[in-house]
Write a protein that holds these residues in place. Structure first.
Motif, mmCIF file in Angstrom:
data_model
loop_
_atom_site.group_PDB
_atom_site.id
_atom_site.type_symbol
_atom_site.label_atom_id
_atom_site.label_comp_id
_atom_site.label_asym_id
_atom_site.label_seq_id
_atom_site.Cartn_x
_atom_site.Cartn_y
_atom_site.Cartn_z
ATOM 1 N N ALA A 69 11.834 9.045 -6.240
ATOM 2 C CA ALA A 69 11.461 7.639 -6.422
ATOM 3 C C ALA A 69 10.248 7.273 -5.573
ATOM 4 N N LEU A 70 10.205 7.755 -4.339
ATOM 5 C CA LEU A 70 9.074 7.450 -3.464
ATOM 6 C C LEU A 70 7.794 8.092 -3.990
ATOM 7 N N ASP A 120 0.834 -1.186 0.000
ATOM 8 C CA ASP A 120 0.000 0.000 0.000
ATOM 9 C C ASP A 120 0.876 1.246 0.000
ATOM 10 N N THR A 121 0.296 2.357 -0.452
ATOM 11 C CA THR A 121 1.026 3.613 -0.372
ATOM 12 C C THR A 121 1.206 3.992 1.084
ATOM 13 N N GLN A 122 2.323 4.629 1.373
ATOM 14 C CA GLN A 122 2.694 4.880 2.760
ATOM 15 C C GLN A 122 3.125 6.321 2.972
ATOM 16 N N LYS A 123 3.119 6.710 4.238
ATOM 17 C CA LYS A 123 3.752 7.941 4.652
ATOM 18 C C LYS A 123 5.186 7.605 5.069
ATOM 19 N N VAL A 124 6.132 8.294 4.467
ATOM 20 C CA VAL A 124 7.545 8.005 4.720
ATOM 21 C C VAL A 124 8.214 9.248 5.267
ATOM 22 N N ILE A 174 7.571 12.910 3.934
ATOM 23 C CA ILE A 174 7.667 13.973 4.929
ATOM 24 C C ILE A 174 9.155 14.212 5.171
ATOM 25 N N GLY A 175 9.655 15.352 4.721
ATOM 26 C CA GLY A 175 11.074 15.641 4.841
ATOM 27 C C GLY A 175 11.459 16.090 6.238
ATOM 28 N N LEU A 176 12.513 15.495 6.763
ATOM 29 C CA LEU A 176 13.046 15.861 8.076
ATOM 30 C C LEU A 176 14.447 16.418 7.887
ATOM 31 N N GLY A 177 14.682 17.621 8.413
ATOM 32 C CA GLY A 177 15.998 18.212 8.302
ATOM 33 C C GLY A 177 16.096 19.484 9.109
#
Length: 308
Positions: A23-24, A3-7, A32-35
């Protein structure tokens, strides 16, 4: 896990992170970008445990990807790697705690083939099953190997988390090769003599695709070598970049000229052949190009890649 996911992607703003995001997203997942930078959806420093946990409070994610690095330029001396060594150990421990707070089921680690050791392996072909990862005993690089060892142990051995490690070869490709091209145009980089030594390489786009496949599949607790089919010496790679992009031919240089830069010297005097058979069989991954010469020609002949 189809299934599609939250990454949650740590290191989303980096060169590799941008390829992973592409790619995702293409696979239908939400990233969800973390930085630490202003463009991140989640602003946090992996080295700040309390700040990281505050930043992810109330957020949910199915998978966490650790592709963060402290490097801003090619490492030349051992001390240039120290911040990344610490990020691998301390930052990973903090990120694993955050992954549990997020309710993540799977965590994917960016790892690297140098974890097998900075030495000449001769004609031996390294596999995930037959060769120990981050062996002890080499004092000059033990700090670096320890960071890689701890990072993988934390991700692959955490109860209740499906950990997967991707051991990448040396990167080239869109966003990573262009600085080298500019240095070649300005005649600022030589091609060191390889003396038969070879290293594994991987296109950044192929690396991003491997992460997307690991989000969806792969065996929990396993590591996968993500490398192309044909190892190439470091000096040979420099010459192939010059040929593909039509820059001035780089000057040849003896390896001993690198000794004032001990980390870079250990890299260019390492020789390893690495199998990608497990990634092919279990992840369904294969490199888009058999070797970096073919990949570089395709990259030089294509339009610039517009990454998010």
């Amino acid at each position: 896990m189809n299934d599609t996911q939250k990454v949650l992607l740590a290191g989303a703003s980096g060169v590799l992170g941008r390829h992973i995001t592409e790619a995702l997203t293409r696979a239908g997942h939400t990233v969800i970008g973390l930085g630490r930078g202003p463009g991140a959806e989640v602003r946090a420093d992996l080295m700040d445990r309390d700040g990281l946990l505050r930043a992810v409070d109330g957020i949910e994610a199915d998978t966490v990807v650790h592709a963060a690095t402290a490097l801003r330029a090619a490492p030349m001396r051992h001390k240039d790697m120290f911040a990344t060594d610490d990020l691998r150990a301390i930052g990973t421990r903090n990120l694993m705690e955050a992954a549990r707070a997020l309710g993540a089921r799977r965590v994917i680690a960016e790892s690297m083939v140098f974890g097998y050791g900075y030495r000449d392996f001769g004609d031996h072909v390294i596999t995930e099953d037959t060769d120990p990862f981050a062996p002890t005993g080499d004092r000059a690089v033990e700090r670096h190997l320890e960071g890689m060892r701890v990072k993988e142990e934390l991700m692959l051995g955490s109860a209740g988390i499906e950990g997967i490690a991707l051991r990448f070869g040396l990167f080239y490709g869109a966003g990573g090769t262009e600085p080298l091209v500019e240095m070649l145009r300005r005649r600022k980089v030589p091609a060191v003599a390889d003396h038969g030594r070879v290293l594994p390489w991987v296109d950044l786009a192929d690396a991003g695709r491997a992460v997307a496949l690991a989000v969806e599949g792969g065996r929990p607790g396993q590591a996968y070598n993500i490398v192309d089919d044909t190892p190439t010496g470091f000096g040979a790679h420099i010459r192939e970049v010059a040929e593909a992009y039509g820059t001035p031919k780089p000057m040849g240089a003896p390896t001993w000229l690198m000794r004032p830069f001990p980390y870079a010297h250990r890299m260019v005097t390492t020789s390893m052949r690495v199998s990608n058979a497990r990634a092919r069989a279990e992840l369904g991954w294969a490199p888009g190009h058999a070797d970096c010469a073919e990949g570089l020609r395709a990259l030089a002949g294509s339009r610039p890649v517009d990454l998010p």
